[in-house]
Write an enzyme that holds these catalytic residues in place. Structure first.
Site, PDB file in Angstrom:
ATOM      1  N   ILE A   1     -12.206   8.985  -2.627  1.00 11.39           N
ATOM      2  CA  ILE A   1     -13.325   8.262  -3.261  1.00 11.39           C
ATOM      3  C   ILE A   1     -14.484   8.313  -2.271  1.00 11.39           C
ATOM      4  CG2 ILE A   1     -14.101   5.986  -4.069  1.00 11.39           C
ATOM      5  CD1 ILE A   1     -11.130   5.486  -4.880  1.00 11.39           C
ATOM      6  N   ARG A   2     -15.601   8.882  -2.667  1.00 12.73           N
ATOM      7  CA  ARG A   2     -16.664   9.131  -1.693  1.00 12.73           C
ATOM      8  C   ARG A   2     -18.027   8.589  -2.101  1.00 12.73           C
ATOM      9  NH1 ARG A   2     -13.060   9.197   0.900  1.00 12.73           N
ATOM     10  NH2 ARG A   2     -12.044  10.889   2.021  1.00 12.73           N
TER      11      ARG A   2
ATOM     12  N   ASP B   1      -7.165   4.346  -3.542  1.00 18.17           N
ATOM     13  CA  ASP B   1      -7.916   5.103  -2.534  1.00 18.17           C
ATOM     14  C   ASP B   1      -7.559   6.577  -2.636  1.00 18.17           C
ATOM     15  OD1 ASP B   1      -5.648   5.861  -0.972  1.00 18.17           O
ATOM     16  OD2 ASP B   1      -5.940   4.261   0.486  1.00 18.17           O
TER      17      ASP B   1
ATOM     18  N   ARG C   1      -1.711  12.463   3.742  1.00 22.45           N
ATOM     19  CA  ARG C   1      -1.163  12.710   5.078  1.00 22.45           C
ATOM     20  C   ARG C   1       0.351  12.630   5.151  1.00 22.45           C
ATOM     21  NH1 ARG C   1      -4.940  12.099   9.089  1.00 22.45           N
ATOM     22  NH2 ARG C   1      -3.713  10.856  10.531  1.00 22.45           N
TER      23      ARG C   1
ATOM     24  N   ARG D   1     -11.788   7.499   5.502  1.00 21.92           N
ATOM     25  CA  ARG D   1     -12.341   8.438   6.497  1.00 21.92           C
ATOM     26  C   ARG D   1     -13.851   8.312   6.709  1.00 21.92           C
ATOM     27  NH1 ARG D   1      -8.241  11.304   3.800  1.00 21.92           N
ATOM     28  NH2 ARG D   1      -6.737  12.439   5.087  1.00 21.92           N
TER      29      ARG D   1
ATOM     30  N   LYS E   1       0.856  -1.207   0.000  1.00 18.29           N
ATOM     31  CA  LYS E   1       0.000   0.000   0.000  1.00 18.29           C
ATOM     32  C   LYS E   1       0.883   1.246   0.000  1.00 18.29           C
ATOM     33  CE  LYS E   1      -3.820   2.110   2.652  1.00 18.29           C
ATOM     34  NZ  LYS E   1      -3.316   3.259   3.402  1.00 18.29           N
TER      35      LYS E   1
ATOM     36  N   HIS F   1      -1.789   7.928   1.163  1.00 22.41           N
ATOM     37  CA  HIS F   1      -2.149   7.919   2.590  1.00 22.41           C
ATOM     38  C   HIS F   1      -3.177   9.014   2.893  1.00 22.41           C
ATOM     39  CE1 HIS F   1      -0.386   5.666   6.098  1.00 22.41           C
ATOM     40  NE2 HIS F   1      -1.219   6.450   6.731  1.00 22.41           N
TER      41      HIS F   1
HETATM   42  C1  LIG Z   1      -6.867   9.141  10.842  1.00 23.07           C
HETATM   43  C2  LIG Z   1      -6.267   8.270   9.787  1.00 23.07           C
HETATM   44  C3  LIG Z   1      -5.447   7.204  10.160  1.00 23.07           C
HETATM   45  C4  LIG Z   1      -4.879   6.366   9.189  1.00 23.07           C
HETATM   46  N1  LIG Z   1      -4.109   5.303   9.581  1.00 23.07           N
HETATM   47  C5  LIG Z   1      -3.618   4.479   8.631  1.00 23.07           C
HETATM   48  C6  LIG Z   1      -2.842   3.347   9.001  1.00 23.07           C
HETATM   49  O1  LIG Z   1      -2.610   3.067  10.185  1.00 23.07           O
HETATM   50  N2  LIG Z   1      -2.377   2.536   8.011  1.00 23.07           N
HETATM   51  C7  LIG Z   1      -2.617   2.808   6.695  1.00 23.07           C
HETATM   52  O2  LIG Z   1      -2.195   2.049   5.831  1.00 23.07           O
HETATM   53  N3  LIG Z   1      -3.333   3.884   6.325  1.00 23.07           N
HETATM   54  C8  LIG Z   1      -3.839   4.708   7.250  1.00 23.07           C
HETATM   55  N4  LIG Z   1      -4.565   5.798   6.871  1.00 23.07           N
HETATM   56  C9  LIG Z   1      -4.770   6.060   5.427  1.00 23.07           C
HETATM   57  C10 LIG Z   1      -6.058   5.425   4.921  1.00 23.07           C
HETATM   58  O3  LIG Z   1      -6.088   4.038   5.099  1.00 23.07           O
HETATM   59  C11 LIG Z   1      -6.297   5.737   3.431  1.00 23.07           C
HETATM   60  O4  LIG Z   1      -5.190   5.299   2.674  1.00 23.07           O
HETATM   61  C12 LIG Z   1      -6.489   7.237   3.197  1.00 23.07           C
HETATM   62  O5  LIG Z   1      -7.154   7.853   4.251  1.00 23.07           O
HETATM   63  C13 LIG Z   1      -7.186   7.534   1.872  1.00 23.07           C
HETATM   64  O6  LIG Z   1      -8.520   7.261   1.893  1.00 23.07           O
HETATM   65  P1  LIG Z   1      -9.704   8.349   2.186  1.00 23.07           P
HETATM   66  O7  LIG Z   1      -9.450   9.572   1.357  1.00 23.07           O
HETATM   67  O8  LIG Z   1     -10.919   7.590   1.765  1.00 23.07           O
HETATM   68  O9  LIG Z   1      -9.660   8.652   3.638  1.00 23.07           O
HETATM   69  C14 LIG Z   1      -5.136   6.628   7.822  1.00 23.07           C
HETATM   70  C15 LIG Z   1      -5.959   7.704   7.468  1.00 23.07           C
HETATM   71  C16 LIG Z   1      -6.521   8.508   8.424  1.00 23.07           C
HETATM   72  C17 LIG Z   1      -7.417   9.644   7.993  1.00 23.07           C
END
Ligand SMILES: Cc1cc2nc3c(=O)[nH]c(=O)nc-3n(C[C@H](O)[C@H](O)[C@H](O)COP(=O)(O)O)c2cc1C
Length: 342
Positions: free
Chosen positions: A267-268, A264, A236, A288, A209, A233
């Site tokens: 995507i909502r 990812d 982030r 999220r 990932k 991520h």
């Molecule tokens: C608060 C938070 C904690 C996360 N912790 C992890 C984690 O521990 N491991 C990981 O692979 N991704 C982590 N992610 C990333 C998510 O799994 C995902 O890749 C990312 O949020 C994109 O998707 P989204 O836009 O739908 O949130 C985290 C994201 C958020 C917002």
């Protein structure tokens, strides 16, 4: 329970997140710890999917729409994964990570989709989630942070004894300085040899990932990845990283069917899932909004969100002339942003 009610409930209990009608990375901004991102990168992810539109084409048999798929050798009701969150302390003063993983996994099983969970910092997180897998017979993927190899291998040995669907390593967490500050856990970047070593310690499908370009995808495949997750991520780990939708086409081209491609980032909706599939992804991961849903009503609310996504995916497929996932093709979408041209 309606999705509207789920969001209203969530606003009463969740911390750092405003449970917005659309989770687009604006209200949370740079809130980390919390669901924010660096430099507005989460919003960039979300915006990129908005710049892809659906081509209406209703000349098709007036039959039902089938969203089922086969991933990692198992049948699922739709090509959707719930995303991993290492610690729910990002959303709460008390550590509810084990309960969150349990609730989301229960809903994922009931609604026929795949769950992913993070390894977090708390020692009870992985054992708790592995117990939930057995309790529900869930199809779940532990996503392990890039700790020192010995630590990952130790966790992988526990995962091997479980019924986990696959095991993943998230390489882009190298950019999460906050974790290193929190506990000096030794998280950092991985080499090609590290990945090969980790792959050799599992008999389960091996997922990498955090892939954001064709070169990294190629290296992950050479190291033995059975699947990759195109991800930054959720914005982030690096401000000014490109949106995942912008890099997906070149990665799909490089992989050329040799591994499962999951994407990812922003995507909502079911329509967004449809766009990802039309661009060649095998499945989409959403993170999220599942946290928001769980705070808004636990497992039942997570189910409400999954069914909302399914209804939207069915509508997109129906209106673009696709009756099964195999019918979805690049001609069914249209790009309106120069960065996203095919
Ligand atoms: C608060 C938070 C904690 C996360 N912790 C992890 C984690 O521990 N491991 C990981 O692979 N991704 C982590 N992610 C990333 C998510 O799994 C995902 O890749 C990312 O949020 C994109 O998707 P989204 O836009 O739908 O949130 C985290 C994201 C958020 C917002």
């Amino acid at each position: 329970m309606t999705y509207q009610e789920v969001l209203e409930n969530a606003r009463k209990t969740i911390k750092n997140c405003k449970a917005c009608p659309v989770c687009n990375g604006l209200a949370c901004g740079t809130t980390m710890p919390g669901p924010g991102s660096k430099g507005g990168c989460a919003h960039e992810n979300w915006k990129a999917w908005r710049n892809i539109r659906l081509n209406i084409d209703t000349f098709a048999p007036n039959t039902g729409v089938d969203t089922s798929c086969c991933l990692f050798g198992r049948e699922f009701s739709m090509p959707l994964l719930t995303g991993p969150i290492g610690t729910l302390l990002q959303y709460s003063d008390t550590d509810v990570t084990v309960d969150f993983n349990d609730g989301v996994m229960k809903a994922a099983k009931e609604h026929g989709i795949i769950n992913c969970f993070g390894d977090g910092l708390a020692p009870q997180t992985v054992p708790g989630a592995l117990a939930s897998i057995e309790k529900y017979g869930a199809a779940s993927i532990p996503v392990l942070n890039p700790m020192p190899n010995e630590k990952i291998i130790h966790t992988m040995e526990e995962v091997e004894k479980s019924s986990a669907l696959a095991v993943a390593v998230v390489v882009d967490s190298a950019g999460l300085g906050i974790w290193n500050k929190l506990g000096s856990v030794g998280m950092g970047s991985k080499t090609f040899d590290d990945l090969k070593l980790l792959k050799s310690h599992t008999n389960k499908p091996f997922v990498v990932k955090g892939i954001m370009n064709a070169r990294s995808a190629e290296r992950a495949l050479e190291a033995g990845a059975d699947a990759i997750i195109v991800s930054n991520h959720g914005g982030r780990v690096l401000a000014d990283a490109p949106a995942t939708a912008a890099v997906l086409p070149e990665i799909v081209k490089a992989v050329n069917g040799r591994a499962v491609v999951i994407v990812d980032g922003g995507i909502r909706s079911g329509a967004d899932i449809f766009k990802a599939l039309a661009m060649g992804a095998d499945a989409a991961l959403i993170c999220r909004p599942f946290a928001t849903a769980w705070f808004g009503g636990g497992s039942e609310a997570v189910g409400v969100y999954i069914e909302k996504l399914r209804a939207e995916l069915v509508e997109a497929m129906y209106m673009c002339g696709a009756r099964s996932l195999a019918d979805i093709c690049p001609d069914m979408i249209r790009f309106r942003h120069p960065d996203l041209e095919r």
